[in-house]
Scaffold this active site. Sequence first.
Site, PDB file in Angstrom:
ATOM      1  N   GLY A  75       0.828  -1.211   0.000  1.00 51.89           N
ATOM      2  CA  GLY A  75       0.000   0.000   0.000  1.00 51.89           C
ATOM      3  C   GLY A  75       0.855   1.251   0.000  1.00 51.89           C
ATOM      4  O   GLY A  75       0.533   2.251  -0.648  1.00 51.89           O
ATOM      5  N   THR A  76       1.963   1.202   0.730  1.00 46.69           N
ATOM      6  CA  THR A  76       2.848   2.360   0.816  1.00 46.69           C
ATOM      7  C   THR A  76       3.372   2.746  -0.568  1.00 46.69           C
ATOM      8  O   THR A  76       3.386   3.937  -0.930  1.00 46.69           O
ATOM      9  CB  THR A  76       4.035   2.042   1.756  1.00 46.69           C
ATOM     10  N   THR A  86      10.503  -7.139 -12.385  1.00 44.95           N
ATOM     11  CA  THR A  86       9.811  -8.384 -12.724  1.00 44.95           C
ATOM     12  C   THR A  86       8.617  -8.574 -11.782  1.00 44.95           C
ATOM     13  O   THR A  86       8.747  -8.463 -10.567  1.00 44.95           O
ATOM     14  CB  THR A  86      10.788  -9.577 -12.609  1.00 44.95           C
ATOM     15  N   CYS A  92       2.551   0.873  12.569  1.00 46.31           N
ATOM     16  CA  CYS A  92       3.765   1.451  11.990  1.00 46.31           C
ATOM     17  C   CYS A  92       4.381   2.470  12.934  1.00 46.31           C
ATOM     18  O   CYS A  92       5.515   2.867  12.779  1.00 46.31           O
ATOM     19  CB  CYS A  92       3.436   2.130  10.672  1.00 46.31           C
TER      20      CYS A  92
HETATM   21  N1  PLP Z   1      -2.582   3.221   4.190  1.00 45.92           N
HETATM   22  C1  PLP Z   1      -3.291   2.824   5.253  1.00 45.92           C
HETATM   23  C2  PLP Z   1      -4.565   3.531   5.573  1.00 45.92           C
HETATM   24  C3  PLP Z   1      -2.846   1.771   6.047  1.00 45.92           C
HETATM   25  O1  PLP Z   1      -3.568   1.385   7.108  1.00 45.92           O
HETATM   26  C4  PLP Z   1      -1.631   1.128   5.711  1.00 45.92           C
HETATM   27  C5  PLP Z   1      -1.079   0.061   6.570  1.00 45.92           C
HETATM   28  O2  PLP Z   1      -1.218   0.095   7.784  1.00 45.92           O
HETATM   29  C6  PLP Z   1      -0.931   1.575   4.571  1.00 45.92           C
HETATM   30  C7  PLP Z   1      -1.433   2.623   3.843  1.00 45.92           C
HETATM   31  C8  PLP Z   1       0.358   0.940   4.157  1.00 45.92           C
HETATM   32  O3  PLP Z   1       0.129  -0.329   3.558  1.00 45.92           O
HETATM   33  P1  PLP Z   1       1.337  -1.365   3.493  1.00 45.92           P
HETATM   34  O4  PLP Z   1       1.525  -1.889   4.879  1.00 45.92           O
HETATM   35  O5  PLP Z   1       0.862  -2.426   2.535  1.00 45.92           O
HETATM   36  O6  PLP Z   1       2.516  -0.637   2.988  1.00 45.92           O
END
Ligand code: PLP
Length: 386
Positions: A72-73, A239, A327
């Site tokens: 997601g990041t 890849t 995090c």
């Molecule tokens: N965005 C939100 C709202 C999240 O809750 C998170 C993860 O906690 C992320 C982004 C980041 O996702 P990832 O852990 O896959 O990098």
Amino acid sequence: MPAPIYLDHAATTPVREEVFEAMKPFFGPRFGNPSSTHRWGREARAALDEARERVARCLGARADEVCFTSCGTESDNLAILGVWREARTSGRNAIVSSPIEHKAILGAVHEAKAEGAEERMLDVDKSGTVTRESWERDVQGDVAICSVMWVNNEIGTIQPVPVLSDYSKSKGVVFHTDAVQAFGKVKIDAASQSFDLLSISGHKIGAPKGVGALFIRRGTKLQPLMHGGMQDRGRRPGTENVAYAVALATAAELTLAEQDKECSRLRAMRDRLETAIVAAVPDAVVHGRDAERAPHVLNVSVPGTDSESLLMVLDLQGIAASGGSACQSGSVSPSHVLSAIGVRPALASAALRMSLGALTTDEAIDRVATVFPALVNKARQFAQAS
Ligand code: PLP
């Protein structure tokens, strides 16, 4: 000792059995590189294309609008930095976002600022929702991208994304939403909704950690973050991780198929737990309570305690929760989300996030509700002693 209770699904979820089975062959005989032209490569390409189509279908999108990423990041960074770096060349230099975003967005916005962007942060009211007055003030013709998350990961509030997205489009502004916590909890449909970009992450929905996707509406211009081969039309060189793309597609389909039923189940349990906690600890403060909230998050502050003490006494009972977002664990400063909605520091540092999901049962909720008052007393003693 009773069975441990996992109440941290907003941090991560277990990989579903069906997802594990679906991706397994790609760690075995189906190991090919999708860019190779021989049979192994063609087989991998077919699996990747199919996974892309399946994820697209889950989003109401077309296959070429789905870009697989490592998390997601990365999806958030690609959206913010990719769009801004492209748009600034045509004079759109501002980025609009909100102070309650995940660090994946805030970090990308700050990086753009360091490179010369103008940063505009929307106002958030006490209930945890961005305000219309502030987006009418900030979303103007000089904005490269407006990015507001759909569901907040710490307090669960649902932002008015469809309305804000429509407003941004009316101003000719590209709109992105971080839907990492929203997928499977709210209705997402790129065919009928106007967002241009949308991020999701696999490990919040039963796929492994380390896979995500970015929906990029056709015609949206962005620069890649990385440089290399022409994978994913050059938007994301490297890849492709076929196994994880298949995992994400499988998890997304399963999540959507269960969405209505699972949301009702989670909401009933979350509300029951919340009612029990507020009844037993009358000075407890539930964050985001007055806003529309996703059904899986309960964030409550217990005056006279601190997050560390609460987490410790819960852990001793085998109950796993979080003090804010995972995090940020290890950092002692109160949550930036709670600060942004005006929660005073002493209360913000006594916050506890319990997030429900596939592993949560009625029995687990009953047990947490039963032991909570005694645990609060213990946490208050710990907090006083420290
Ligand atoms: N965005 C939100 C709202 C999240 O809750 C998170 C993860 O906690 C992320 C982004 C980041 O996702 P990832 O852990 O896959 O990098």
